[in-house]
Write a protein that holds these residues in place. Structure first.
Motif, PDB file in Angstrom:
ATOM      1  N   LYS A 162      20.628  16.665  35.530  1.00 14.74           N
ATOM      2  CA  LYS A 162      21.244  15.867  36.616  1.00 14.74           C
ATOM      3  C   LYS A 162      22.576  15.132  35.984  1.00 14.74           C
ATOM      4  O   LYS A 162      22.631  14.703  34.925  1.00 14.74           O
ATOM      5  CB  LYS A 162      20.636  15.231  37.442  1.00 14.74           C
ATOM      6  CG  LYS A 162      19.982  13.866  36.845  1.00 14.74           C
ATOM      7  CD  LYS A 162      19.015  13.214  37.596  1.00 14.74           C
ATOM      8  CE  LYS A 162      18.521  11.894  36.971  1.00 14.74           C
ATOM      9  NZ  LYS A 162      17.668  11.086  37.751  1.00 14.74           N
ATOM     10  N   GLY A 163      23.505  15.092  37.099  1.00 11.31           N
ATOM     11  CA  GLY A 163      24.630  14.128  36.565  1.00 11.31           C
ATOM     12  C   GLY A 163      25.753  14.961  35.878  1.00 11.31           C
ATOM     13  O   GLY A 163      25.525  15.939  35.302  1.00 11.31           O
ATOM     14  N   CYS A 164      26.895  14.312  36.133  1.00 13.97           N
ATOM     15  CA  CYS A 164      28.018  14.803  35.252  1.00 13.97           C
ATOM     16  C   CYS A 164      28.305  14.270  34.030  1.00 13.97           C
ATOM     17  O   CYS A 164      28.168  13.121  33.690  1.00 13.97           O
ATOM     18  CB  CYS A 164      29.490  14.514  36.058  1.00 13.97           C
ATOM     19  SG  CYS A 164      30.927  15.011  35.446  1.00 13.97           S
ATOM     20  N   LEU A 165      28.858  15.334  33.007  1.00 13.46           N
ATOM     21  CA  LEU A 165      28.803  15.089  31.510  1.00 13.46           C
ATOM     22  C   LEU A 165      30.186  14.426  31.171  1.00 13.46           C
ATOM     23  O   LEU A 165      30.622  13.906  30.254  1.00 13.46           O
ATOM     24  CB  LEU A 165      28.598  16.129  30.899  1.00 13.46           C
ATOM     25  CG  LEU A 165      27.271  16.919  30.912  1.00 13.46           C
ATOM     26  CD1 LEU A 165      27.463  18.370  30.719  1.00 13.46           C
ATOM     27  CD2 LEU A 165      26.356  16.171  29.997  1.00 13.46           C
ATOM     28  N   PHE A 166      31.235  14.195  32.267  1.00 13.73           N
ATOM     29  CA  PHE A 166      32.566  13.761  32.004  1.00 13.73           C
ATOM     30  C   PHE A 166      32.310  12.185  32.048  1.00 13.73           C
ATOM     31  O   PHE A 166      33.445  11.777  31.032  1.00 13.73           O
ATOM     32  CB  PHE A 166      33.346  14.051  33.158  1.00 13.73           C
ATOM     33  CG  PHE A 166      34.903  13.482  33.124  1.00 13.73           C
ATOM     34  CD1 PHE A 166      35.682  13.810  32.235  1.00 13.73           C
ATOM     35  CD2 PHE A 166      34.993  12.581  34.238  1.00 13.73           C
ATOM     36  CE1 PHE A 166      36.929  13.181  32.416  1.00 13.73           C
ATOM     37  CE2 PHE A 166      36.155  11.840  33.988  1.00 13.73           C
ATOM     38  CZ  PHE A 166      37.108  12.271  33.195  1.00 13.73           C
ATOM     39  N   TYR A 167      31.420  11.418  32.468  1.00 15.67           N
ATOM     40  CA  TYR A 167      31.947  10.000  32.808  1.00 15.67           C
ATOM     41  C   TYR A 167      31.538   9.384  31.323  1.00 15.67           C
ATOM     42  O   TYR A 167      32.161   8.241  30.999  1.00 15.67           O
ATOM     43  CB  TYR A 167      31.089   9.440  33.869  1.00 15.67           C
ATOM     44  CG  TYR A 167      31.578  10.161  35.027  1.00 15.67           C
ATOM     45  CD1 TYR A 167      32.914   9.869  35.416  1.00 15.67           C
ATOM     46  CD2 TYR A 167      31.113  11.008  35.810  1.00 15.67           C
ATOM     47  CE1 TYR A 167      33.445  10.112  36.807  1.00 15.67           C
ATOM     48  CE2 TYR A 167      31.604  11.484  37.094  1.00 15.67           C
ATOM     49  CZ  TYR A 167      32.892  11.140  37.490  1.00 15.67           C
ATOM     50  OH  TYR A 167      33.392  11.597  38.402  1.00 15.67           O
ATOM     51  N   ASP A 168      30.411   9.743  30.888  1.00 17.95           N
ATOM     52  CA  ASP A 168      29.805   9.228  29.568  1.00 17.95           C
ATOM     53  C   ASP A 168      29.898  10.011  28.173  1.00 17.95           C
ATOM     54  O   ASP A 168      29.892   9.203  27.227  1.00 17.95           O
ATOM     55  CB  ASP A 168      28.565   8.437  29.995  1.00 17.95           C
ATOM     56  CG  ASP A 168      28.573   7.346  30.829  1.00 17.95           C
ATOM     57  OD1 ASP A 168      29.507   6.505  30.747  1.00 17.95           O
ATOM     58  OD2 ASP A 168      27.827   7.383  31.966  1.00 17.95           O
ATOM     59  N   LEU A 169      29.548  11.381  28.327  1.00 10.18           N
ATOM     60  CA  LEU A 169      29.552  11.897  27.229  1.00 10.18           C
ATOM     61  C   LEU A 169      30.346  12.804  26.730  1.00 10.18           C
ATOM     62  O   LEU A 169      30.164  13.941  25.967  1.00 10.18           O
ATOM     63  CB  LEU A 169      28.078  12.968  27.561  1.00 10.18           C
ATOM     64  CG  LEU A 169      26.950  12.309  27.843  1.00 10.18           C
ATOM     65  CD1 LEU A 169      25.582  13.153  28.284  1.00 10.18           C
ATOM     66  CD2 LEU A 169      26.568  11.253  26.718  1.00 10.18           C
ATOM     67  N   GLY A 170      31.700  12.587  27.127  1.00  9.86           N
ATOM     68  CA  GLY A 170      32.977  13.140  26.612  1.00  9.86           C
ATOM     69  C   GLY A 170      33.109  14.534  27.212  1.00  9.86           C
ATOM     70  O   GLY A 170      33.821  15.354  26.350  1.00  9.86           O
ATOM     71  N   CYS A 171      32.473  15.138  28.155  1.00  9.89           N
ATOM     72  CA  CYS A 171      32.943  16.482  28.709  1.00  9.89           C
ATOM     73  C   CYS A 171      34.280  16.606  29.006  1.00  9.89           C
ATOM     74  O   CYS A 171      34.957  15.540  29.806  1.00  9.89           O
ATOM     75  CB  CYS A 171      32.010  16.845  29.825  1.00  9.89           C
ATOM     76  SG  CYS A 171      32.205  18.499  30.319  1.00  9.89           S
ATOM     77  N   ARG A 172      35.108  17.589  28.355  1.00  6.52           N
ATOM     78  CA  ARG A 172      36.370  17.794  28.829  1.00  6.52           C
ATOM     79  C   ARG A 172      36.749  18.963  29.875  1.00  6.52           C
ATOM     80  O   ARG A 172      37.755  19.524  29.727  1.00  6.52           O
ATOM     81  CB  ARG A 172      37.092  17.985  27.489  1.00  6.52           C
ATOM     82  CG  ARG A 172      36.898  17.044  26.414  1.00  6.52           C
ATOM     83  CD  ARG A 172      37.953  16.988  25.228  1.00  6.52           C
ATOM     84  NE  ARG A 172      39.365  17.170  25.897  1.00  6.52           N
ATOM     85  CZ  ARG A 172      39.964  16.109  26.076  1.00  6.52           C
ATOM     86  NH1 ARG A 172      39.497  14.743  25.681  1.00  6.52           N
ATOM     87  NH2 ARG A 172      41.298  15.909  26.391  1.00  6.52           N
ATOM     88  N   GLY A 173      35.453  19.194  30.549  1.00  7.95           N
ATOM     89  CA  GLY A 173      35.717  20.336  31.368  1.00  7.95           C
ATOM     90  C   GLY A 173      36.736  20.291  32.539  1.00  7.95           C
ATOM     91  O   GLY A 173      37.509  21.248  32.614  1.00  7.95           O
ATOM     92  N   PRO A 174      36.826  19.060  32.836  1.00  6.26           N
ATOM     93  CA  PRO A 174      37.994  18.961  33.960  1.00  6.26           C
ATOM     94  C   PRO A 174      39.541  19.056  33.382  1.00  6.26           C
ATOM     95  O   PRO A 174      40.595  19.202  34.216  1.00  6.26           O
ATOM     96  CB  PRO A 174      37.872  17.569  34.507  1.00  6.26           C
ATOM     97  CG  PRO A 174      36.569  17.164  34.042  1.00  6.26           C
ATOM     98  CD  PRO A 174      36.087  17.959  33.144  1.00  6.26           C
ATOM     99  N   MET A 175      39.734  19.104  32.132  1.00  5.57           N
ATOM    100  CA  MET A 175      40.938  19.038  31.580  1.00  5.57           C
ATOM    101  C   MET A 175      41.168  20.587  30.417  1.00  5.57           C
ATOM    102  O   MET A 175      42.294  20.452  30.187  1.00  5.57           O
ATOM    103  CB  MET A 175      41.222  17.894  30.374  1.00  5.57           C
ATOM    104  CG  MET A 175      41.314  16.377  31.181  1.00  5.57           C
ATOM    105  SD  MET A 175      39.698  15.860  31.361  1.00  5.57           S
ATOM    106  CE  MET A 175      39.224  15.242  29.817  1.00  5.57           C
ATOM    107  N   THR A 176      40.033  21.101  30.733  1.00  4.20           N
ATOM    108  CA  THR A 176      40.219  22.516  29.624  1.00  4.20           C
ATOM    109  C   THR A 176      40.329  23.637  30.248  1.00  4.20           C
ATOM    110  O   THR A 176      39.547  24.098  31.318  1.00  4.20           O
ATOM    111  CB  THR A 176      38.787  22.347  28.694  1.00  4.20           C
ATOM    112  OG1 THR A 176      38.875  21.031  27.934  1.00  4.20           O
ATOM    113  CG2 THR A 176      38.901  23.684  28.007  1.00  4.20           C
ATOM    114  N   HIS A 177      41.148  24.528  30.085  1.00  3.71           N
ATOM    115  CA  HIS A 177      41.530  25.812  30.734  1.00  3.71           C
ATOM    116  C   HIS A 177      40.554  26.796  29.929  1.00  3.71           C
ATOM    117  O   HIS A 177      40.691  27.289  28.910  1.00  3.71           O
ATOM    118  CB  HIS A 177      43.006  26.339  30.645  1.00  3.71           C
ATOM    119  CG  HIS A 177      43.825  25.348  31.267  1.00  3.71           C
ATOM    120  ND1 HIS A 177      44.497  23.973  30.816  1.00  3.71           N
ATOM    121  CD2 HIS A 177      44.225  25.335  32.592  1.00  3.71           C
ATOM    122  CE1 HIS A 177      45.366  23.481  31.668  1.00  3.71           C
ATOM    123  NE2 HIS A 177      45.245  24.227  32.800  1.00  3.71           N
TER     124      HIS A 177
END
Length: 320
Positions: free
Chosen positions: A222-237
């Motif tokens: 559960k939870g989004c990986l962007f806020y704390d764990l460095g996920c770059r999914g919203p910026m990566t094509h």
């Protein structure tokens, strides 16, 4: 028949391993169904020694046509621009790249190293590595900005560490079946059909992203990986959550952050201690925001999202 040659420069063979796991279509399908003649490949090629040199010389001299030149790994220029650290078939690999790129119908760079330089080109870059037509975000690379293959296209970049196997085989099929001219490339010469949307597209954690509910551990369901764990999914094509790996999963679905390996900057922050798998923030706001979102808009959206967050957003509702 379409002649394809695959060479490997400064690389770990990751893209070769990925390619051999392709399914839609498979590497075997390329030969049996699409008439692709694999002249040589680092893991499949049969020719050795003088026979391999004869094959390469036949291609560079024009005696044998080279329809698709695939290159994996960086072009190694060390030491001092000579390329002697990466010799192949009796000469620096970079010299083969120069000669083969001149006669190729299409030149295709596979993986982050061949496209942008990847990890080997990370500072201080002791191997003096370059991508075929980029060095990180800077266009030019080894072949130079003006390079065009005989078909009139620049290097077709298929980035990733490694590149998804089906991205590779589907582009090769497009070229081999005469649809190369239909390929539309973005500013980093990536096929738009794969690299227009973001890794976040199709991510099963999008509802957690919307309500700013964060994952706190790797593998957490559960939870989004962007806020704390460095996920770059919203910026990566990339289409990693549309064209799934092994037809069933992706890094974010498995609970691991996207590292943005299809973008020129990979690996981010030059691998400084404490920067990997950790979201870099300034005054509580991520330094890198989702594409198209400004800081003021992000702060407002975050406040509203947290206020509206329903109880179920904190629950494990992962179903795949």
């Amino acid at each position: 028949m379409t002649n394809l040659l695959w060479l490997q420069g400064g690389a770990c063979s990751g893209n070769t391993m990925s390619f051999l796991n392709a399914e839609e279509p498979s590497a075997c399908d390329l030969v049996t169904d699409f008439g692709i003649n694999v002249l040589w490949h680092p893991s499949l090629g049969l020719e050795l020694g003088e026979n391999l040199k004869k094959l390469l010389n036949a291609l560079t001299s024009g005696q044998m046509p080279l329809d698709i030149f695939v290159f994996e790994g960086t072009v190694v220029n060390a030491p001092n621009g000579t390329g002697e650290w990466n010799r192949f078939a009796g000469r620096p690999m970079k010299d083969w790249v120069t000669d083969l790129a001149k006669v190729a119908g299409y030149t295709v760079a596979i993986g982050d190293c061949a496209t942008y330089g990847g990890i080997p080109a990370t500072a201080p870059n002791p191997s003096e590595s370059q991508g075929l037509q980029f060095l990180k975000r800077q266009q030019g690379g080894y072949l130079g900005t003006s390079y065009r293959s005989k078909a009139g296209l620049p290097v077709i970049n298929i980035p990733g560490c490694p590149a998804h196997p089906d991205w590779i085989t589907q582009i090769v099929v497009a070229v081999a079946t005469g649809r190369g001219a239909e390929l539309s490339l973005d500013e980093f010469q990536r096929p738009k059909t794969f690299f227009t949307s973001f890794t976040q597209t199709g991510c099963t954690r999008n509802m957690h992203f919307a309500y700013k509910v964060s994952a706190t551990e790797y593998g957490q369901r559960k939870g989004c990986l962007f806020y704390d764990l460095g996920c770059r999914g919203p910026m990566t094509h990339s289409p990693c959550n549309r064209i799934l790996w092994n037809r069933q999963s992706s890094k974010t679905r498995a609970g691991m952050p996207c590292m943005g390996c299809t973008e020129p900057e990979f690996p981010f922050f030059e691998l400084a201690p404490g920067t990997v798998f950790k979201t870099q923030t300034l005054m509580g706001v991520p330094k890198d925001l989702p594409s198209g979102v400004d800081k003021a808009g992000y702060v407002k959206l975050t406040a509203a999202a947290k206020a509206a967050s329903p109880a179920w957003a904190e629950e494990d509702i992962f179903v795949v």
